[in-house]
Design an enzyme around this catalytic site. Structure first.
Site, short mmCIF file in Angstrom:
data_model
loop_
_atom_site.label_atom_id
_atom_site.label_comp_id
_atom_site.label_asym_id
_atom_site.label_seq_id
_atom_site.Cartn_x
_atom_site.Cartn_y
_atom_site.Cartn_z
N LYS A 35 0.87 -1.19 0.00
CA LYS A 35 0.00 0.00 0.00
C LYS A 35 0.90 1.24 0.00
O LYS A 35 1.94 1.25 0.68
CB LYS A 35 -0.85 -0.06 1.27
CG LYS A 35 -1.98 0.91 1.40
CD LYS A 35 -2.75 0.57 2.69
CE LYS A 35 -4.02 1.35 2.86
NZ LYS A 35 -4.78 0.92 4.06
N SER A 55 -9.55 0.26 3.04
CA SER A 55 -8.79 1.22 2.26
C SER A 55 -7.63 0.62 1.48
O SER A 55 -7.09 1.27 0.59
CB SER A 55 -8.26 2.33 3.16
OG SER A 55 -7.36 1.80 4.12
N SER A 62 -9.42 -2.52 7.05
CA SER A 62 -8.94 -2.11 5.72
C SER A 62 -8.05 -3.12 5.01
O SER A 62 -7.74 -2.94 3.83
CB SER A 62 -8.18 -0.78 5.82
OG SER A 62 -9.08 0.25 6.07
#
Lengths: 453, 67
Positions: free
Chosen positions: A78, A153, A177
């Site tokens: 990420k 996310s 997430s």
């Protein structure tokens, strides 16, 4: 064995690398070719590090070290993790010029295990939101239905593994997430006990709720990654399924849930009973105000970090994140402290629950992946924002800090994956992974691969 | 508890050393129109319920300790 390593678990790729059936360079080339083909559709990557990945693969192939558990395994992270020499944008215009000077602690661990970082993944801006919508880099679609969300996310991390663009990905989990997008995309999502994987070098969203986690194709792969990432590893307390007590929450976690998801969890529970496990109904703490408590902690913590950028770059934040930060400004200190005290009561109550059971079992999410652009989802006549629904069953365990894993357990009539969530005791990460691995290997369910052609 | 009004939040912004949020952003918190933030008043109402629960001497959550 899978026909293509693009969708093979790391355990299988490791065998191929070690028996000379596949080289690290071939593997990096395979994934970069797929990124060329699916990168734009998937919107999974913000930046790529192909040149450096190929150089590292070449060095690995010259003298392959069998003892490194992830040697030659391409992964992504990420875009909150610092990777030396690459920008860390957090999916925001605010950090377009933010080039990392060193690797995050988790990236160092992956490097030491021999893994190869091939790029950085798209996300909900600064991890604020579970839908994975991003106005700058695009909303990440679900590999099983590109009209639907991957979830967030860690949206790009889920899509990167789900579209077969890397073998595994690192994400962060503040309310679900990692686990929720993994479940929506048919992957395995894991977050450890709070603090067991370092968050150093990762842009924070909410320090006291943030966990670094993993997205993989199998539970066995989680074990490999966690062994490499954990600050201290310990041998699991091994228990067969026939010797397990599995807690089934009596309330909240099965409420307002899609009926096909409930059917899949029922089928899994039946399998566990037949395998000899004792399924025990357990009384959980009241969940009525847990979202309020979580928000009351999240937003002031997020604001406190982002104050460093607001004066100079406040206009570069997206409108929704600015609104969240403004809310954080208007909460009182005593409200924040009170929320933290409620979290302590949740932890104490869960300590009593885990005195009676080895793990908890719940659905991973109450809904399948929502359509892109949908603001609210409705189950049993009750509507709520899509992001709230996606993380409804996961966020509580960020507050309590328990390790939790989501794994595929069914396929919905709409063609979307269904996930189950197992939650373990504090510092029982290894045991949790071991139990989930037993379920994965014994339960007669295999999720079909997404049809991407 | 009285309903939140814009003047209160503007006072926080102007007198508490806060970041200079736009008037429109403050209005949105008080009277959501854009659907970006929903229910700040609802959040405050729920916090008021929590305030009335006696937590005795329960301390705030800290690190998780290995037992």
């Amino acid at each position: 064995m899978s026909a293509s390593p693009a969708f093979a678990p790391i355990t299988e790729i490791n065998l191929r690398l070690r028996n000379g059936d596949l080289s690290a360079i071939e593997l990096v080339n395979l994934y970069t070719d797929r990124i060329e083909r699916f990168g734009e559709i998937s919107k999974a990557f913000i930046s790529l590090d192909t040149k450096s990945a190929l150089s590292k693969a070449e060095i690995i192939d010259e003298s392959f070290k069998d003892d490194l558990p992830l040697n030659g395994i391409p992964y992504a992270c990420k875009d909150l993790f610092d990777v030396k020499g690459l920008p860390t944008t957090a999916g925001s215009q605010v950090l377009q010029d933010n080039v990392a000077q060193q690797d995050a602690a988790a990236i160092k661990c992956m490097n030491q295990a021999g893994a190869i970082c091939i790029g950085k993944n798209n996300l909900h801006e600064f991890a604020y939101g579970a839908t994975g919508e991003n106005t700058l880099y695009g909303t990440v679609p679900n590999p099983y239905d590109q009209s639907r969300l991957a979830g967030g996310s860690s949206s790009g991390s889920a899509a990167a593994v789900g579209f077969g663009l890397c073998a595994a990905a690192l994400g962060t989990d503040t309310g679900g997430s990692v686990r929720a997008p993994a479940a929506l995309c048919g992957l395995v999502g894991f977050k450890p006990t709070y603090g067991r994987i370092s968050t150093e070098g990762v842009i924070p969203y909410s320090w006291t709720l943030d966990h670094v986690g993993t997205l993989t194709r199998s539970v066995a792969d989680v074990g490999l990654l966690f062994d490499s990432l954990a600050l201290e590893s310990q041998p699991p307390v091994q228990k067969g399924l026939d010797n397990l007590t599995i807690g089934i929450p009596e309330s909240f976690f099965f409420n307002r849930c899609d009926s096909e998801i409930l059917d899949s969890i029922d089928a899994l529970m039946n399998f566990l009973r037949q395998a000899g496990a004792n399924l025990k109904p357990v009384s959980m703490p009241s969940m009525e105000y847990t979202r309020t408590v979580s928000l009351t902690v999240q937003m002031p913590e997020a604001l406190s970090y982002h104050n460093r950028y607001l004066e100079q770059r406040g206009h570069l934040y997206s409108q929704d994140f600015r609104a969240g930060l403004a809310l954080g400004q208007c909460l009182l200190a005593e409200q924040y402290i009170r929320a933290k005290r409620f979290i302590e009561t949740y932890r104490n109550d869960m300590g009593k629950v885990f005195a009676e059971v080895d793990v908890l079992l719940t659905p991973a999410t109450p809904v399948i992946a929502p359509k892109i652009g949908v603001v609210e989802v409705t189950v049993d006549g009750y509507s709520e924002p899509a992001g709230n629904a996606i993380t409804r069953y996961t966020s509580f365990f960020n507050m309590t800090g328990h390790p939790a894993i989501t794994l595929p357990c069914g396929l919905h009539g709409e063609g979307l994956p269904i996930g189950a969530q197992l939650v373990g005791r504090h510092f029982g990460d290894e045991q949790l992974i071991d139990i989930a691995e037993q379920i994965e290997s014994c339960y007669d369910f295999e999720l079909p691969l997404p049809n991407l052609d | 508890m009285k309903k939140l009004d814009k003047q209160t939040l503007m006072g926080i912004r102007d007198q508490f050393g806060s970041y200079a949020w736009d008037d429109a952003e403050i209005s949105e918190l008080v009277d959501p129109q854009l659907g970006i933030i929903t229910g700040f008043q609802e959040l405050l109402d729920q916090l008021e319920v929590l305030r009335k629960i006696d937590l005795e001497a329960m301390p705030p959550a800290g690190d998780i300790i290995t037992k």
